[in-house]
Each structure stands twice: as C-alpha cells, then as structure tokens.
Design an enzyme around this catalytic site. Structure first.
Site, PDB file in Angstrom:
ATOM      1  CG  ASP A   1      -1.960   1.058   1.242  1.00 27.32           C
ATOM      2  OD1 ASP A   1      -1.996   1.870   0.299  1.00 27.32           O
ATOM      3  OD2 ASP A   1      -2.746   1.104   2.205  1.00 27.32           O
TER       4      ASP A   1
ATOM      5  CG  ASP B   1     -10.181  -2.021  -8.205  1.00 30.51           C
ATOM      6  OD1 ASP B   1     -11.375  -1.789  -8.515  1.00 30.51           O
ATOM      7  OD2 ASP B   1      -9.797  -3.141  -7.851  1.00 30.51           O
TER       8      ASP B   1
ATOM      9  CB  THR C   1      -0.947   1.144 -19.198  1.00 32.32           C
ATOM     10  OG1 THR C   1      -2.375   1.162 -19.376  1.00 32.32           O
ATOM     11  CG2 THR C   1      -0.486   2.465 -18.593  1.00 32.32           C
ATOM     12  NE  ARG C   2       1.067  -6.146 -19.945  1.00 32.94           N
ATOM     13  CZ  ARG C   2       1.721  -6.819 -19.010  1.00 32.94           C
ATOM     14  NH1 ARG C   2       1.086  -7.764 -18.311  1.00 32.94           N
ATOM     15  NH2 ARG C   2       2.978  -6.569 -18.743  1.00 32.94           N
ATOM     16  CE1 TYR C   3      -8.272  -2.633 -16.936  1.00 34.39           C
ATOM     17  CE2 TYR C   3      -8.258  -0.349 -17.687  1.00 34.39           C
ATOM     18  CZ  TYR C   3      -8.928  -1.431 -17.164  1.00 34.39           C
ATOM     19  OH  TYR C   3     -10.263  -1.331 -16.876  1.00 34.39           O
TER      20      TYR C   3
END
Length: 241
Positions: free
Chosen positions: A117, A139, A213-215
C-alpha cells in the site's frame, strides 16, 4: 488502525496475487526486488523519509506512480527521464515481477519499488517533495458501498496537496466515466489543484509524452475510450478555497 473521514478502517483492498509466477519470474522477484525495493528504516515505522536516503544520492526530481500495473509506463518514463528518481507502488505481485523485468532489461537504477500500500509511505515523505504524480487506471470499485476504497478521496487530496511541489503535475487516467467524474470532482474541489484542460476534448487526448499501458491497450481494443486528466499544483498561498 487509522480510519477515513466516514469512519471506515483504512486498509489495503485488492488482489495481491494472480496466476502463479513462472519459475524464472519468481526467481527474478526474489533476487531483484531487494535491489530495487524501497529501503525503509525498520526502527521507526512512522519516521519521516528523506528521498536522498531512499536513493543514496541527492534527488532533484521525484516522480511517483501509484498502482503501476504491469510497469510498462513507469519503466518507459524512468528510461526517458534519467535525471528524475521514481518510486512505484503496486501490491500485485505479478505486476511487480513484470516491472522488475523491464528494470533489469533496461538497467534502470533510478527506480525504487514498494510492493505494498502506498499511503503509509506517502504520509512519511516531506512537504513539497514530489514533482509528478501518476494514478493511471486505478481500481474503479464500482459498487457504491465500495466507493470509500477508491484512492482519490478528500483525505488523499489533502495529502497530495502537501506532497506536490508548486507547479508539480498530477496525472490521472480511467476508462470508466463514473470513476473519471468522481476523480475530477474530488480533485477540482481541492483549492490546491488547477485542471489543465483548455478545450472540451482535452480530457480525451493523452499528453504528448504519454506511454500507453497494457490495460489501456485492452480497453481501447474493446471500444472503451479512456479519459486523461492533468492538474497542476497551485503555488502555496494561492490555494485557499
């Protein structure tokens, strides 16, 4: 345990592991993470952190990415900006292993990694010590009862206002319009931040030095258009709301 403004116990939410790492990646994780890991002093878990001590040298520019995913963005920025020092936060073990591969292949020595975190570490950094801050595709925590888990909250904005230098840039991206509106509302409500959009379509255009980014690539392939939000930290003394 610390709590947020609504009384929720503050702790990390999210996955820490995905599919089992391949043996070579597991070896890389075990061998490389100690070299790139953030050297946090163990004697006092609440002691202030000196960026120079974290890198073993003076730090002229500190860039931070929270939730770096697979690490391709962080590694590319570190390679393109060798004069800056980077701290990446990502609790997801598979993502950390991916970043470590990029760091080893490019031999990048200007990155430190914290596989946990971010908030407890961010709270220990000095005032006005960060030059750029990335939060890319966090998220979304779509259910309303989970909104308190989102990274962008009033207390987080107060923390970022303390950490960012005058003129420092905050970059945020999301492929979910509900989350994008949430983040935009929370950031613009804080008097320390100025939204850098000048035209209606600006938030649909990535910055000139953007690294996909990959996402993000998967989202685009599936027809989802990301939102790119850029903010500047106003000079202290001009941030009174």
């Amino acid at each position: 345990m610390a709590s947020d403004e609504d009384g929720h116990a503050r702790k990390f939410y999210g996955r820490r592991r995905g599919r089992r790492l391949r043996p070579w990646r597991e070896q890389l994780f075990d061998e490389a993470l100690p070299r790139y890991g953030l050297p946090l002093p163990e004697e006092d878990a609440a002691a202030p952190l000196d960026p120079a001590a974290l890198f073993g040298e003076p730090v002229d520019a500190l860039w931070i990415e929270v939730g770096f995913g697979g690490g391709e963005h962080l590694a590319a920025q570190a390679k393109a900006h060798a004069q800056a020092r980077f701290i990446g936060f990502e609790p997801f073990v598979n993502g950390v292993a991916s970043l470590l591969r990029y760091l080893e292949e490019a031999r990048l020595g200007n990155v430190r990694v914290h596989a946990d975190d971010a908030r407890p570490v961010l709270e220990r950094l000095p005032d006005a010590s960060v030059d750029r801050f990335f939060l890319l595709f966090p998220d979304p925590w779509l259910k309303k009862r989970h909104h308190f888990r989102r990274f962008i909250q009033p207390e987080t904005m107060a923390l970022l206002a303390r950490l960012l230098k005058d003129g420092a840039e905050l970059r945020i991206a999301s492929d979910d319009m509900g989350v994008a509106r949430w983040m935009l509302a929370h950031v613009t409500e804080h008097p320390a931040f100025e939204w850098l959009a000048r035209r209606p379509g600006d938030w649909r255009e990535p910055p000139a030095d953007w690294v996909q980014t990959r996402y993000e690539g998967k989202a685009l392939a599936q027809g989802r258009r990301p939102v790119y939000l850029r903010f500047r930290r106003r000079p202290r003394g001009q941030d009174v709301g």
